[in-house]
Scaffold this active site. Structure first.
Site, short mmCIF file in Angstrom:
data_model
loop_
_atom_site.label_atom_id
_atom_site.label_comp_id
_atom_site.label_asym_id
_atom_site.label_seq_id
_atom_site.Cartn_x
_atom_site.Cartn_y
_atom_site.Cartn_z
N ASN A 7 -10.79 -11.28 -44.23
CA ASN A 7 -12.07 -11.35 -43.53
C ASN A 7 -11.75 -11.27 -42.05
O ASN A 7 -11.32 -12.25 -41.44
CB ASN A 7 -12.73 -12.70 -43.90
CG ASN A 7 -14.12 -12.83 -43.30
OD1 ASN A 7 -14.55 -11.98 -42.51
ND2 ASN A 7 -14.80 -13.90 -43.66
N ARG A 91 -13.81 -8.05 -46.50
CA ARG A 91 -15.22 -8.36 -46.30
C ARG A 91 -15.73 -7.44 -45.19
O ARG A 91 -15.18 -7.40 -44.09
CB ARG A 91 -15.35 -9.82 -45.86
CG ARG A 91 -16.77 -10.20 -45.64
CD ARG A 91 -16.91 -11.67 -45.34
NE ARG A 91 -18.31 -12.02 -45.36
CZ ARG A 91 -18.76 -13.23 -45.16
NH1 ARG A 91 -17.93 -14.21 -44.92
NH2 ARG A 91 -20.05 -13.48 -45.20
N HIS A 180 -24.87 -12.21 -46.62
CA HIS A 180 -24.36 -13.28 -47.50
C HIS A 180 -24.42 -12.84 -48.96
O HIS A 180 -24.50 -13.68 -49.86
CB HIS A 180 -25.22 -14.58 -47.38
CG HIS A 180 -25.02 -15.34 -46.12
ND1 HIS A 180 -26.04 -16.03 -45.53
CD2 HIS A 180 -23.93 -15.56 -45.37
CE1 HIS A 180 -25.58 -16.63 -44.44
NE2 HIS A 180 -24.30 -16.36 -44.32
N GLY A 208 -25.72 -22.66 -44.34
CA GLY A 208 -24.56 -22.99 -43.53
C GLY A 208 -24.97 -22.80 -42.08
O GLY A 208 -26.16 -22.85 -41.75
N ASN A 209 -23.99 -22.58 -41.22
CA ASN A 209 -24.34 -22.29 -39.83
C ASN A 209 -25.20 -21.03 -39.78
O ASN A 209 -26.21 -20.97 -39.09
CB ASN A 209 -23.04 -22.13 -39.03
CG ASN A 209 -23.31 -22.12 -37.55
OD1 ASN A 209 -24.21 -22.81 -37.07
ND2 ASN A 209 -22.57 -21.31 -36.84
N GLY A 210 -24.79 -20.01 -40.55
CA GLY A 210 -25.69 -18.90 -40.84
C GLY A 210 -26.39 -19.28 -42.15
O GLY A 210 -25.76 -19.90 -43.01
N ARG A 239 -29.46 -19.29 -34.54
CA ARG A 239 -30.43 -18.18 -34.62
C ARG A 239 -31.83 -18.72 -34.88
O ARG A 239 -32.00 -19.66 -35.67
CB ARG A 239 -30.06 -17.21 -35.75
CG ARG A 239 -28.74 -16.49 -35.55
CD ARG A 239 -28.56 -15.43 -36.63
NE ARG A 239 -27.24 -14.84 -36.60
CZ ARG A 239 -26.33 -14.98 -37.56
NH1 ARG A 239 -26.61 -15.67 -38.66
NH2 ARG A 239 -25.16 -14.41 -37.45
N ASP A 281 -24.53 -27.81 -34.78
CA ASP A 281 -23.89 -28.39 -35.97
C ASP A 281 -24.86 -29.35 -36.66
O ASP A 281 -25.33 -30.32 -36.06
CB ASP A 281 -22.61 -29.13 -35.54
CG ASP A 281 -21.79 -29.53 -36.75
OD1 ASP A 281 -20.76 -28.90 -36.98
OD2 ASP A 281 -22.20 -30.48 -37.46
N ARG A 283 -24.57 -31.67 -38.81
CA ARG A 283 -24.21 -33.11 -38.84
C ARG A 283 -24.59 -33.80 -37.54
O ARG A 283 -25.17 -34.88 -37.55
CB ARG A 283 -22.71 -33.27 -39.07
CG ARG A 283 -22.30 -33.22 -40.51
CD ARG A 283 -20.83 -33.06 -40.63
NE ARG A 283 -20.40 -31.80 -40.01
CZ ARG A 283 -19.25 -31.20 -40.25
NH1 ARG A 283 -18.39 -31.76 -41.04
NH2 ARG A 283 -18.96 -30.06 -39.68
N GLY A 329 -22.34 -24.90 -46.45
CA GLY A 329 -21.86 -26.18 -45.91
C GLY A 329 -22.91 -27.27 -45.84
O GLY A 329 -22.65 -28.43 -46.19
N ILE A 330 -24.13 -26.94 -45.40
CA ILE A 330 -25.17 -27.96 -45.23
C ILE A 330 -25.70 -28.40 -46.60
O ILE A 330 -25.72 -29.59 -46.92
CB ILE A 330 -26.33 -27.41 -44.35
CG1 ILE A 330 -25.81 -27.09 -42.95
CG2 ILE A 330 -27.48 -28.40 -44.31
CD1 ILE A 330 -26.80 -26.35 -42.06
N GLU A 384 -17.06 -17.01 -51.67
CA GLU A 384 -17.23 -15.60 -51.32
C GLU A 384 -15.92 -14.82 -51.50
O GLU A 384 -15.92 -13.66 -51.91
CB GLU A 384 -17.74 -15.48 -49.89
CG GLU A 384 -19.17 -15.98 -49.77
CD GLU A 384 -19.62 -16.23 -48.35
OE1 GLU A 384 -19.23 -17.27 -47.78
OE2 GLU A 384 -20.33 -15.39 -47.80
P1 ADP Z 1 -20.64 -20.89 -41.94
O1 ADP Z 1 -19.78 -20.43 -43.08
O2 ADP Z 1 -21.98 -20.24 -41.86
O3 ADP Z 1 -19.95 -21.00 -40.61
P2 ADP Z 1 -20.66 -23.41 -43.41
O4 ADP Z 1 -21.20 -22.95 -44.72
O5 ADP Z 1 -19.24 -23.82 -43.33
O6 ADP Z 1 -21.02 -22.39 -42.25
O7 ADP Z 1 -21.56 -24.64 -42.93
C1 ADP Z 1 -21.40 -25.20 -41.67
C2 ADP Z 1 -22.52 -26.23 -41.49
O8 ADP Z 1 -22.41 -27.20 -42.54
C3 ADP Z 1 -22.47 -26.97 -40.17
O9 ADP Z 1 -23.76 -27.01 -39.60
C4 ADP Z 1 -22.05 -28.37 -40.59
O10 ADP Z 1 -22.59 -29.37 -39.75
C5 ADP Z 1 -22.65 -28.47 -41.97
N1 ADP Z 1 -22.02 -29.54 -42.75
C6 ADP Z 1 -20.76 -29.63 -43.19
N2 ADP Z 1 -20.56 -30.82 -43.82
C7 ADP Z 1 -21.74 -31.48 -43.77
C8 ADP Z 1 -22.22 -32.74 -44.23
N3 ADP Z 1 -21.43 -33.58 -44.89
N4 ADP Z 1 -23.52 -33.06 -44.00
C9 ADP Z 1 -24.32 -32.22 -43.33
N5 ADP Z 1 -23.94 -31.02 -42.88
C10 ADP Z 1 -22.68 -30.66 -43.09
#
Ligand code: ADP
Length: 396
Positions: A7, A91, A180, A208-210, A239, A281, A283, A329-330, A384
């Site tokens: 990637n 990717r 995605h 996630g962040n995206g 975004r 972020d 969190r 992630g979220i 992925e």
């Molecule tokens: P990307 O691949 O799009 O960069 P991820 O899927 O890794 O993103 O997700 C990142 C997001 O997940 C961040 O906003 C982070 O704060 C959130 N995140 C990770 N762990 C936790 C948690 N335990 N609680 C809430 N949000 C979380």
């Protein structure tokens, strides 16, 4: 069979080496700060300590050579030689509608991908650089491109068209593509396996962040939230997601931003970061909301509300919903947001078991709906890289 998945970003290359006999990761890692001072590679052989190698990486070719050296190193390597790698899966962000699945890359495919750089100017040059570098340093190994957009190629025109003059769609290929795709494909497939049912109306939410969502009927995508670019759809880390396009002219007149500054504003300065005015972020924003920060609370409310609206619209589009999948992630890690999103959706047959919802950590597939819930709600950790490895294996 061993497949290397790459990637490549503008200044980074992430990799995973898979043993496809048992779908396990043999080693993974990444090169960072390519083209900058202080570039380094982190290499993690499965079951062993990770190593960090600091070395100048002026370009992607040098970085990929370093990945090969790390994989074959006497001490921390995992294979005797690169001859053991049967293929490389890359990717790639955008198919530009020219490929509706993964492809074995040759000169013609490279030419088409280069033509499509304008559709993904931030990611495509790096993706292509990664492929070209591999073609040069491992000339006899098949290189496969797996597109983020491909899973969405089954959308019908009424879902992917924008209501702009048709001639511009034809001339410039302006339409919804979605992203995605590997994640939506993976989790919708895992959901079908878990529920032992291939005839499902599923909504997948990759948060996630995206962040993006997809409506999937019997394994085929029929709609998705991202558009020509990843900017459309949900509220994301930085975004804005959906916005009245007229806001752009209004804000540009007020602030003096030009069009490219406007796009940077919507892509990099908006979303959770823009509304909370301190972090993208999730969190951080959630912690601040819990401590009474009103803007952070608003950002979280807007994030959840947008996801909820998309669930409703996709249920309408599909004529029902059998399964809702949370990933990214979220959504994998945070039970509060899963609760907030699904609250009030009982009318769609979505009933959450609060204990199961609280317990799900994203380390494995978990069902978080009540036993009798008409719509099954699952938390599924996305993978992925494994999809890219599988697609690569299929092609070779
Ligand atoms: P990307 O691949 O799009 O960069 P991820 O899927 O890794 O993103 O997700 C990142 C997001 O997940 C961040 O906003 C982070 O704060 C959130 N995140 C990770 N762990 C936790 C948690 N335990 N609680 C809430 N949000 C979380």
């Amino acid at each position: 069979m061993k497949i290397l998945v790459l990637n490549a970003g503008s200044s980074s290359v992430k990799y995973q080496l898979f043993n496809m006999d048992d779908n396990t990761v043999i080693a993974k890692g990444g090169c960072e700060r390519i083209g900058f001072d202080g570039s380094f590679l982190t290499h993690k052989p499965t079951g062993k300590d990770s190593v960090t190698i600091t070395k100048s990486m002026p370009d992607h070719k040098v970085a990929i050579k370093m990945v090969m050296d790390a994989l074959t190193d006497k001490n921390h390597g995992v294979i005797a030689s690169m001859k053991e790698v049967n293929a490389v899966g890359h990717r790639v962000l955008h198919s530009g509608g020219d490929f509706d699945g993964s492809v074995l890359v040759g000169d013609n495919e490279l030419k088409i991908m280069k033509k499509n750089i304008e559709l993904g100017p931030l990611h495509m040059p790096a993706n292509i650089m990664g492929i070209e570098a591999c073609m040069e340093v491992m000339p006899n190994v098949p290189q496969v491109a797996v597109f983020d957009t491909a899973f969405h190629a089954t959308m019908p025109p009424k879902a992917y068209m924008y209501a702009i003059p048709y001639s511009d769609y034809k001339k410039y290929k302006v339409r919804k593509y979605g992203f995605h795709g590997t994640s939506h494909k993976f989790v919708s497939g895992e959901a079908a396996k878990f529920l032992n049912n291939n005839n499902l109306k599923t909504v997948t939410a990759h948060l996630g962040n995206g962040a993006s969502m997809a409506a999937v009927v019997n394994g085929k995508c029929v709609d998705t939230s991202m558009g020509l670019t990843p900017l459309e759809g949900l509220v994301m880390g930085t975004r804005s997601g959906d916005i009245d396009p007229a806001c752009c002219e209004f804000l540009m007149n007020k602030t003096g931003m030009n069009i490219s500054e406007m796009l940077t504003y919507l892509n990099k300065k908006s979303g959770l970061l823009g509304v909370s005015e301190f972090s993208n972020d999730f969190r951080d924003v959630l912690n601040a909301a819990n401590q009474g920060n009103e803007k952070a609370k608003l950002a979280i409310d807007m994030f959840a509300y947008r996801v909820k609206k998309y669930i409703g619209s996709y249920a309408a589009a599909m004529g029902g919903i059998d399964c809702l999948v949370f990933t990214g992630g979220i959504a994998e890690h945070n039970s509060f947001i899963r609760e907030q999103i699904t609250e009030g959706l009982e009318f769609l047959g979505i009933e959450i078991d609060h204990v199961l919802c609280e317990k799900a950590t994203g380390s494995q597939i978990s069902e978080i709906s009540k036993a009798g819930s008409k719509c099954k709600v699952l938390v599924i950790p996305t993978n992925e890289e494994l999809v890219i490895a599988r697609e690569t294996l299929d092609l070779i």
